[in-house]
Design a protein around this motif. Structure first.
Motif, PDB file in Angstrom:
ATOM      1  N   ALA A 237     -29.638 -66.302 -18.239  1.00 32.98           N
ATOM      2  CA  ALA A 237     -30.632 -65.856 -17.254  1.00 32.98           C
ATOM      3  C   ALA A 237     -31.919 -66.667 -17.395  1.00 32.98           C
ATOM      4  O   ALA A 237     -33.028 -66.136 -17.340  1.00 32.98           O
ATOM      5  CB  ALA A 237     -30.913 -64.368 -17.398  1.00 32.98           C
ATOM      6  N   ALA A 238     -31.764 -67.974 -17.585  1.00 33.66           N
ATOM      7  CA  ALA A 238     -32.913 -68.869 -17.773  1.00 33.66           C
ATOM      8  C   ALA A 238     -33.304 -69.507 -16.448  1.00 33.66           C
ATOM      9  O   ALA A 238     -32.505 -69.570 -15.507  1.00 33.66           O
ATOM     10  CB  ALA A 238     -32.571 -69.952 -18.786  1.00 33.66           C
ATOM     11  N   ASP A 239     -34.555 -69.960 -16.363  1.00 30.45           N
ATOM     12  CA  ASP A 239     -34.995 -70.675 -15.168  1.00 30.45           C
ATOM     13  C   ASP A 239     -35.519 -72.072 -15.504  1.00 30.45           C
ATOM     14  O   ASP A 239     -36.037 -72.768 -14.633  1.00 30.45           O
ATOM     15  CB  ASP A 239     -36.060 -69.882 -14.414  1.00 30.45           C
ATOM     16  N   ALA A 240     -35.384 -72.481 -16.761  1.00 25.09           N
ATOM     17  CA  ALA A 240     -35.791 -73.825 -17.163  1.00 25.09           C
ATOM     18  C   ALA A 240     -35.000 -74.245 -18.400  1.00 25.09           C
ATOM     19  O   ALA A 240     -34.702 -73.412 -19.268  1.00 25.09           O
ATOM     20  CB  ALA A 240     -37.288 -73.898 -17.447  1.00 25.09           C
ATOM     21  N   VAL A 241     -34.674 -75.525 -18.454  1.00 27.44           N
ATOM     22  CA  VAL A 241     -33.868 -76.059 -19.556  1.00 27.44           C
ATOM     23  C   VAL A 241     -34.495 -77.368 -20.015  1.00 27.44           C
ATOM     24  O   VAL A 241     -35.044 -78.131 -19.204  1.00 27.44           O
ATOM     25  CB  VAL A 241     -32.409 -76.306 -19.120  1.00 27.44           C
ATOM     26  N   GLU A 242     -34.419 -77.600 -21.320  1.00 24.72           N
ATOM     27  CA  GLU A 242     -34.878 -78.870 -21.896  1.00 24.72           C
ATOM     28  C   GLU A 242     -33.698 -79.560 -22.559  1.00 24.72           C
ATOM     29  O   GLU A 242     -32.971 -78.946 -23.353  1.00 24.72           O
ATOM     30  CB  GLU A 242     -35.978 -78.618 -22.925  1.00 24.72           C
ATOM     31  N   LEU A 243     -33.488 -80.824 -22.232  1.00 22.40           N
ATOM     32  CA  LEU A 243     -32.398 -81.608 -22.811  1.00 22.40           C
ATOM     33  C   LEU A 243     -32.964 -82.933 -23.303  1.00 22.40           C
ATOM     34  O   LEU A 243     -33.622 -83.651 -22.557  1.00 22.40           O
ATOM     35  CB  LEU A 243     -31.306 -81.862 -21.771  1.00 22.40           C
ATOM     36  N   SER A 244     -32.703 -83.246 -24.573  1.00 25.18           N
ATOM     37  CA  SER A 244     -33.208 -84.500 -25.126  1.00 25.18           C
ATOM     38  C   SER A 244     -32.149 -85.149 -26.005  1.00 25.18           C
ATOM     39  O   SER A 244     -31.286 -84.477 -26.573  1.00 25.18           O
ATOM     40  CB  SER A 244     -34.491 -84.263 -25.945  1.00 25.18           C
ATOM     41  N   LEU A 245     -32.238 -86.456 -26.082  1.00 25.65           N
ATOM     42  CA  LEU A 245     -31.357 -87.250 -26.933  1.00 25.65           C
ATOM     43  C   LEU A 245     -32.259 -88.231 -27.675  1.00 25.65           C
ATOM     44  O   LEU A 245     -32.860 -89.120 -27.058  1.00 25.65           O
ATOM     45  CB  LEU A 245     -30.318 -87.981 -26.086  1.00 25.65           C
ATOM     46  N   ARG A 246     -32.377 -88.065 -29.001  1.00 30.32           N
ATOM     47  CA  ARG A 246     -33.352 -88.825 -29.771  1.00 30.32           C
ATOM     48  C   ARG A 246     -32.682 -89.544 -30.935  1.00 30.32           C
ATOM     49  O   ARG A 246     -31.682 -89.086 -31.480  1.00 30.32           O
ATOM     50  CB  ARG A 246     -34.450 -87.906 -30.313  1.00 30.32           C
ATOM     51  N   ALA A 247     -33.293 -90.656 -31.311  1.00 26.77           N
ATOM     52  CA  ALA A 247     -32.842 -91.400 -32.482  1.00 26.77           C
ATOM     53  C   ALA A 247     -33.507 -90.826 -33.716  1.00 26.77           C
ATOM     54  O   ALA A 247     -34.727 -90.616 -33.742  1.00 26.77           O
ATOM     55  CB  ALA A 247     -33.191 -92.878 -32.329  1.00 26.77           C
ATOM     56  N   ARG A 248     -32.713 -90.548 -34.747  1.00 28.99           N
ATOM     57  CA  ARG A 248     -33.210 -90.058 -36.027  1.00 28.99           C
ATOM     58  C   ARG A 248     -32.677 -90.971 -37.120  1.00 28.99           C
ATOM     59  O   ARG A 248     -31.604 -90.723 -37.658  1.00 28.99           O
ATOM     60  CB  ARG A 248     -32.764 -88.605 -36.266  1.00 28.99           C
TER      61      ARG A 248
END
Length: 316
Positions: free
Chosen positions: A249-260
């Protein structure tokens, strides 16, 4: 008795020796100590004997508790072990049968994890092959058939009188929508864009289909990943986004792909209701199985600001 011989003393033998030691100490006190027992026994003598018995029982209990403590750790490990969440093995402490039991338990967990990983790899490989087959059939057979129907409807609509043309145009639009849906399903079953354009493009295409605003962040110059690892990252993101749409029941999403360093971190967060204390379903357990296949670290829990957070770290 040297250290090697001590390890061969059985559990029964150690408990027997502990009890024998306590009883010998008590007998020595009675023989060489100043205490005597009258007939009939006096109150003071009874109190002394009762106190001595209490000391013997307490000493015996403490010694046995110390000797059997590794079994308690083993019992807790057996009741909490989860093959989808690998953890450190039990430290082999104690002697004799207890040490052998802990070593055997650790070896059993190693074998079970290896066998589960092998079985999961075969099952997921068969699943991906079946997905490719179904996607190919949807694209080649069903898609082509609907395309032919669409062209036929257009040809008939062009030659029909106005009173039936509107209905034919509606049927044509319905067929076109169905064809688009079938193509979307085929893309989810077999992400061709992943093979053709790479992981970042595949994730961007995936987020465009979920119907929620997604804040995306992709590092440049990510460490190179092999095809199997890229597929695992994609499937974890796909399952996480699917769970968000269906349950959060969300209205916003965060998606990230990072180098570690030499690793790559996939992070997926939403602002929904979170998972709370709910048990993990088949979707999350499927993500864990995929992560284990490539030696990745997966965590699923509550996000810092509420909602759910999925974090996957894979080696580059």
């Amino acid at each position: 008795m040297n250290h090697g011989e001590a390890k061969r003393v059985s559990l029964f033998g150690r408990i027997f020796l502990l009890n024998a030691l306590v009883l010998v100490a008590a007998a020595a006190l009675l023989v060489f100590g100043p205490a005597t027992v009258s007939t009939p026994a006096l109150l003071g003598e009874v109190l002394v004997l009762a106190a001595g018995l209490a000391v013997m029982l307490i000493a015996n209990a403490v010694l046995i508790r110390v000797g059997l403590a590794p079994l308690g750790r083993l019992t807790r490990a057996m009741t909490t072990i989860d093959l989808l969440k690998p953890g450190p093995r039990l430290t082999t402490r104690g002697h004799g049968e207890i040490a052998e039991l802990i070593t055997t338990f650790n070896s059993m967990i190693d074998r079970l994890e290896a066998e589960r990983g092998f079985s999961a790899a075969r099952a997921l490989s068969a699943q991906e092959a079946e997905r490719r087959r179904v996607a190919q059939e949807l694209h080649d057979e069903v898609g082509q058939s609907l395309t032919a129907v669409l062209l036929g409807l257009k040809r008939v609509a062009d030659q029909s009188p106005p009173e039936v043309r509107e209905e034919l145009l509606q049927a044509q639009e319905t067929t076109r929508s169905t064809l688009d849906e079938i193509r979307r399903i085929a893309r989810r079953l077999r992400p061709g864009v992943l093979e053709e354009l790479g992981l970042v493009s595949a994730l961007k295409a995936l987020t465009a289909e979920i119907g929620l605003p997604v804040r995306q962040s992709f590092d440049r110059n990510l460490p190179a990943l092999d095809a199997e690892t890229e597929l695992v990252v994609y499937r974890v993101a796909q399952e996480g986004l699917t769970n968000t749409v269906r349950h959060a029941a969300a209205d916003a999403v965060e998606l990230s792909l990072r180098a570690r360093s030499s690793k790559v971190e996939l992070l997926l967060r939403d602002n929904g209701r979170g998972i709370g204390e709910a048990s993990e379903g088949a979707g999350i357990r499927g993500m864990r199985e995929r992560a284990l296949l490539v030696g990745a670290e997966l965590s699923v829990g509550s996000a810092p600001q509420g909602g759910t957070e999925v974090r996957l770290v894979v080696r580059g």
